[in-house]
Design an enzyme around this catalytic site. Structure first.
Site, PDB file in Angstrom:
ATOM      1  N   GLU A 286      -3.229  -2.837   6.227  1.00  0.00           N
ATOM      2  CA  GLU A 286      -4.248  -2.713   5.177  1.00  0.00           C
ATOM      3  C   GLU A 286      -5.274  -1.733   5.715  1.00  0.00           C
ATOM      4  O   GLU A 286      -5.884  -1.988   6.753  1.00  0.00           O
ATOM      5  CB  GLU A 286      -4.859  -4.079   4.853  1.00  0.00           C
ATOM      6  CG  GLU A 286      -5.636  -4.099   3.540  1.00  0.00           C
ATOM      7  CD  GLU A 286      -7.068  -3.648   3.701  1.00  0.00           C
ATOM      8  OE1 GLU A 286      -7.363  -2.489   3.302  1.00  0.00           O
ATOM      9  OE2 GLU A 286      -7.872  -4.417   4.224  1.00  0.00           O
ATOM     10  N   CYS A 320     -13.453  -3.058   2.920  1.00  0.00           N
ATOM     11  CA  CYS A 320     -12.452  -2.132   2.384  1.00  0.00           C
ATOM     12  C   CYS A 320     -12.435  -2.191   0.864  1.00  0.00           C
ATOM     13  O   CYS A 320     -11.999  -1.253   0.200  1.00  0.00           O
ATOM     14  CB  CYS A 320     -11.081  -2.440   2.955  1.00  0.00           C
ATOM     15  SG  CYS A 320     -10.601  -4.165   2.841  1.00  0.00           S
TER      16      CYS A 320
END
Length: 515
Positions: A286, A320
């Site tokens: 990720e 994020c």
């Protein structure tokens, strides 16, 4: 029998008793600051002369802890320990493995404010953000425990007369978990226990800026009954230890959360078959995002401004999933911009031990300098509406910053900043807004604020992100409710906290028996 999963409640800090309990936890943790923490390899404590020092980003002269630093020799011992432990751990009843996670969740739940207080000191998280981080860690433990029990049942497949067929999952082997600093407890916990509960063993290399809370969690797993060698704690340099672990021929699985540059490099290294390696490594990554809040012409404009604010400035934009771009229909652009600026000017920035501060520091000096350099670029590319100032005299504090009137191709509309900066761009219509929203190399989260049902359906089809939200902020995914992971350069779309995440840590096996 386990009760059905539901997520851990967030603490209500308007209740005086909760505030006092959290303040007490902050005080207790402050007394623990500055201690030394060893590596943990095969259950043994290993102390090294070389240390990683963890500093409080809000009080940059305050040492949170000094952690022994692994080298390649110790990384090798950790791999061998994990490989040896795998030979027995893989055969442990999945329900027994799941029960260890449930016990670990209970331990953290009892010490919830303590773990949150560590996050305040080590990661610079404000109360609310730290509490949510700890709650998410508990959620990962509880959810994955239940998912493993479900996964152990296998999947139904067909059998012919005289033939019995089974389809089930088997562990992969040694897993290298490289966890980030921004969710120093939650993501570290989730990416460590997913391989553990599925029967794999783990070598954990936490972020060098937040290694203390990781050490605390490994101790929790030990207290919950995890056998030695199933998890090995080896903080160290990414270039030295991280690469060594990724390259190792006995590594079967790698799970990484961090920047795109590091993630892509790791992905490339993992693809190389090393001498003595008899398998292809699986990689779960990720890598971040450049996430957009789209505001339609008929949106609730107060909701739009609030959604942009929360998405952009929660934990100083160090997520994020942070909404670092706001794309607004031209007919309501000025009003939404004005409302968001007014809200941002009321945000408080300061030491996160003070509950009244909405934003704390950014993680370290390197991040501070990077964000401030992007702000300077933004001033040239657009119009600075508020913020833009930083103060690193005592900690690494940056004011919430809004930059308006940006071209969709501007640098700060395209590159991940990972700080409290949001870029505003004007769209001619809804089609144009989606076009702008999709014009980055990332595809992690997004939000659309609209009352138009046709536009909602259009965005479902065309807004190319892994997590899409309507009429709310684009941050705050909850385990089991909003499985999390993105498209394009945001990663491998491995949905953490989702029903198929654990299967990524296993291999499917078909057994056919004639009778």
């Amino acid at each position: 029998m386990l009760q059905p999963y539901k997520h851990e409640p967030f603490t209500d800090f308007t209740v005086e008793a909760n505030r006092k309990a959290f303040e007490e936890a902050l005080g207790l943790v402050e007394k623990e600051l500055g201690k030394e923490y060893p590596l943990i390899i095969n259950g043994e404590r290993v102390t090294t002369e070389d240390k990683i020092q963890s500093w409080n980003p809000a009080r940059k002269d305050q040492l949170v802890g000094s952690v022994s630093k692994a080298n390649q020799d110790l990384a090798e011992k950790a791999i061998q320990s994990a490989d040896e432990a795998f030979q027995t751990w893989r055969n442990v009843n999945p329900e027994e493995r799941a029960n260890i996670l449930v016990k670990a969740a209970a331990i953290i739940r009892r010490r919830k404010h303590e773990f949150s207080a560590w996050l305040v000191h080590e990661a610079g998280k404000p109360w609310k953000e730290a509490d949510a981080d700890t709650a998410e860690a508990i959620d990962f433990l509880e959810y994955y425990a239940r998912q493993m029990i479900e996964l152990n049942r296998g999947k139904e497949i067909l059998s012919r007369p005289g033939e019995q067929n089974r389809y089930f999952y088997t562990p992969m082997g040694v897993t290298v978990t490289i966890s980030p600093w921004n969710f120093a407890l939650a993501i570290m916990v989730g990416t460590a226990v997913a391989p553990i509960v599925t029967g794999n063993t783990v070598v954990l290399k936490p972020a060098s800026t937040t290694p203390v809370v990781a050490a605390k969690f490994v101790e929790v797993l030990e207290d919950a009954g995890l056998p030695k060698g199933v998890i090995n704690y080896v903080p160290g340099s990414g270039a030295e230890v991280g690469d060594y672990l990724v390259d190792h021929p006995k590594t079967s699985l790698i799970t990484f959360t961090g920047s795109k540059d590091v993630g892509v490099r790791l992905y490339e290294r993992a693809a190389v078959v090393r001498p003595g390696q008899n398998h292809l490594k699986r990689v779960i990554v990720e890598m971040g995002g450049k996430d957009t809040v789209v505001v339609d012409r008929d949106a609730d404009l107060d909701l739009a401004a609030e959604s942009i604010l929360v998405s952009a400035f929660g934990f100083s934009g160090q997520k994020c999933s942070a909404g670092s771009r706001a794309v607004i229909h031209k007919d309501v652009y000025d009003e939404v911009l004005e409302k968001t600026v007014a809200l941002a000017k009321n945000l408080t920035v300061g030491d996160p031990t003070n509950r009244d501060n909405y934003m704390g520091p950014v993680i370290d000096e390197k991040a501070f300098e990077k964000i401030m350099s992007y702000i300077e670029i933004g001033k040239k590319e657009g119009r600075l509406m508020t913020g833009g100032e930083g103060d690193s005299s005592t900690g690494f504090f940056i004011q919430p910053t809004i930059i308006a009137d940006l071209d969709p191709e501007a640098v700060i509309m395209q590159e991940e900043i990972f700080g409290p900066v949001v870029a505003f761009s004007k769209a001619n219509d809804f089609d144009h807004a989606l076009e702008i929203a999709n014009n980055t190399e990332y595809g992690l989260t997004g939000a659309v604020i609209t009352r138009n049902r046709a536009h909602i359906e259009q965005a479902k089809r065309e807004f190319h992100v892994g997590n899409l939200y309507f009429n709310r902020n684009c941050t705050g995914a909850i385990v089991g409710y909003h499985p999390f992971g993105g498209f394009k350069m945001s990663g491998t779309d491995s949905k953490a906290g989702g029903p198929d995440y654990l299967a990524l840590h296993m291999q499917a096996k078909t057994v056919s028996e004639m009778y």
